[in-house]
Design a protein around this motif. Structure first.
Motif, PDB file in Angstrom:
ATOM      1  N   ARG A 196       0.826  -1.136   0.158  1.00 52.10           N
ATOM      2  CA  ARG A 196      -0.175   0.008  -0.020  1.00 52.10           C
ATOM      3  C   ARG A 196       0.810   1.329   0.031  1.00 52.10           C
ATOM      4  N   PRO A 197       1.687   1.575  -0.932  1.00 46.91           N
ATOM      5  CA  PRO A 197       2.444   2.901  -1.131  1.00 46.91           C
ATOM      6  C   PRO A 197       1.553   3.728  -1.233  1.00 46.91           C
ATOM      7  N   ARG A 198       1.629   5.129  -0.090  1.00 44.94           N
ATOM      8  CA  ARG A 198       0.947   5.905  -0.297  1.00 44.94           C
ATOM      9  C   ARG A 198       1.634   7.527  -0.291  1.00 44.94           C
ATOM     10  N   PRO A 199       1.198   8.507  -1.016  1.00 39.38           N
ATOM     11  CA  PRO A 199       1.963   9.766  -0.769  1.00 39.38           C
ATOM     12  C   PRO A 199       1.826  10.126   0.671  1.00 39.38           C
ATOM     13  N   VAL A 200       2.876  10.874   1.107  1.00 38.93           N
ATOM     14  CA  VAL A 200       2.916  11.463   2.401  1.00 38.93           C
ATOM     15  C   VAL A 200       1.946  12.360   2.803  1.00 38.93           C
ATOM     16  N   THR A 201       1.340  13.071   1.651  1.00 39.40           N
ATOM     17  CA  THR A 201       0.425  13.916   1.697  1.00 39.40           C
ATOM     18  C   THR A 201      -1.050  13.504   2.063  1.00 39.40           C
ATOM     19  N   ASP A 202      -1.119  12.120   2.022  1.00 43.46           N
ATOM     20  CA  ASP A 202      -2.337  11.431   2.520  1.00 43.46           C
ATOM     21  C   ASP A 202      -2.274  11.253   3.987  1.00 43.46           C
ATOM     22  N   VAL A 203      -1.169  11.734   4.796  1.00 43.75           N
ATOM     23  CA  VAL A 203      -1.244  11.333   5.966  1.00 43.75           C
ATOM     24  C   VAL A 203      -2.285  12.148   7.065  1.00 43.75           C
ATOM     25  N   PRO A 204      -2.528  13.285   6.779  1.00 41.95           N
ATOM     26  CA  PRO A 204      -3.672  14.220   7.576  1.00 41.95           C
ATOM     27  C   PRO A 204      -4.975  13.289   7.359  1.00 41.95           C
ATOM     28  N   ALA A 205      -5.356  13.162   6.021  1.00 44.87           N
ATOM     29  CA  ALA A 205      -6.524  12.833   5.792  1.00 44.87           C
ATOM     30  C   ALA A 205      -6.726  11.173   6.634  1.00 44.87           C
ATOM     31  N   MET A 206      -5.626  10.379   6.357  1.00 44.02           N
ATOM     32  CA  MET A 206      -5.472   9.048   7.018  1.00 44.02           C
ATOM     33  C   MET A 206      -5.992   9.214   8.698  1.00 44.02           C
ATOM     34  N   ARG A 207      -5.227  10.191   9.467  1.00 37.65           N
ATOM     35  CA  ARG A 207      -5.505  10.317  10.726  1.00 37.65           C
ATOM     36  C   ARG A 207      -6.974  10.764  11.147  1.00 37.65           C
ATOM     37  N   LEU A 208      -7.501  11.675  10.447  1.00 39.01           N
ATOM     38  CA  LEU A 208      -8.597  12.304  10.505  1.00 39.01           C
ATOM     39  C   LEU A 208      -9.902  11.090  10.297  1.00 39.01           C
ATOM     40  N   SER A 209      -9.622  10.053   9.359  1.00 39.45           N
ATOM     41  CA  SER A 209     -10.453   9.178   9.073  1.00 39.45           C
ATOM     42  C   SER A 209     -10.482   8.215  10.495  1.00 39.45           C
ATOM     43  N   GLU A 210      -9.262   8.035  10.985  1.00 38.79           N
ATOM     44  CA  GLU A 210      -8.988   6.987  12.052  1.00 38.79           C
ATOM     45  C   GLU A 210      -9.683   7.664  13.259  1.00 38.79           C
ATOM     46  N   VAL A 211      -9.573   9.069  13.570  1.00 37.61           N
ATOM     47  CA  VAL A 211     -10.065   9.403  14.705  1.00 37.61           C
ATOM     48  C   VAL A 211     -11.507   9.755  14.677  1.00 37.61           C
ATOM     49  N   GLU A 212     -12.126   9.853  13.674  1.00 36.36           N
ATOM     50  CA  GLU A 212     -13.559  10.206  13.410  1.00 36.36           C
ATOM     51  C   GLU A 212     -14.268   8.907  13.354  1.00 36.36           C
ATOM     52  N   VAL A 213     -13.626   7.740  12.731  1.00 35.49           N
ATOM     53  CA  VAL A 213     -14.434   6.620  12.577  1.00 35.49           C
ATOM     54  C   VAL A 213     -14.251   5.604  13.874  1.00 35.49           C
TER      55      VAL A 213
END
Length: 245
Positions: free
Chosen positions: A132-149
């Motif tokens: 699952r390679p991801r751009p570093v720019t995805d990190v904030p959105a990933m964390r937001l999703s983790e926190v909200e869900v």
């Protein structure tokens, strides 16, 4: 158990994450010892497991950002097995120790974001080595999703209805892009007017699933309706199963 991590939304605005984290911290702080060990809404996970996962996730993403700042990319987790073992180990900690580690992880993540130079956002990272390679720019959105869900997963009163419309829509978009289905489905967000089609080319036989964007996103993540909420509906009352959950 299946990996409960939701797929990420697509926003990098820091303000929603700060607000969501504040709400999450408040819920965690209000738990007594009994509440920590009680079941969460995730199968086989206590609330301590959910907080342990959120802690590990913040630590892992902070590590990704720290490494990106040095131009030395690292994976979030050494392996899926190690990730799972680390969650179990943290969930078994004394409640106060886990709470302190959770709070420290939110600060560590925020500090890592603030310290990352502009060119550090241009790299990529893996979830586990080679996966699952991801751009570093995805990190904030990933964390937001983790926190909200996962805040909802704690089963402490938060529901998908508390999500912002942009987050809910972004979550549905991400899920639609990742969830395969062999039957035609049409999703209709009753609160925004948005619609999505999944599976084979839409036909008159397509099953229409209706609900708020937040409820659709929650369902597409593989979760059942939160107790006390209606969730999405279909004409025949039977929600189809999305393959791959």
């Amino acid at each position: 158990m299946p990996d409960p991590e939701p797929f990420p939304a697509t926003t990098s605005d820091a303000s929603p994450l700060a607000e969501a984290t504040t709400r999450l911290v408040r819920s965690v702080d209000e738990m007594d010892d009994e509440a920590w060990r009680a079941p969460s809404l995730l199968p086989a996970w206590s609330r301590a497991h959910v907080v342990a996962h959120l802690t590990l996730n913040a630590e892992a993403l902070a590590g990704v950002l720290d490494a990106a700042g040095r131009d030395e990319p690292v994976a979030m987790y050494a392996s899926q097995e190690q990730r799972d073992a680390d969650i179990e180990a943290r969930a078994a900690l004394d409640v106060r120790e886990l709470r302190d580690r959770f709070l420290a992880s939110t600060t560590r993540y925020a500090d890592a974001v603030a310290a990352l130079p502009e060119d550090g956002w241009r790299g990529t990272f893996d979830r586990t080595p080679g996966v699952r390679p991801r751009p570093v720019t995805d990190v904030p959105a990933m964390r937001l999703s983790e926190v909200e869900v996962h805040h909802v997963d704690l089963g402490l009163g938060a529901t998908p209805a508390s999500w912002s419309e942009p987050f809910a829509l972004a979550l549905v978009e991400a899920m639609v892009a990742r969830r395969p289905t062999s039957v035609p489905l049409r999703l209709e967000a009753t609160d925004t007017g948005h619609a999505w089609e999944l599976g084979p080319a839409a036909t008159a036989a397509a099953t229409t699933v209706r609900g708020t964007a937040a409820d659709l996103g929650w369902w597409l993540s593989g979760r059942t309706a939160v107790p006390g909420t209606a969730g999405p509906t279909t004409d025949d009352g039977e929600l189809p199963r999305i393959e791959g959950l």
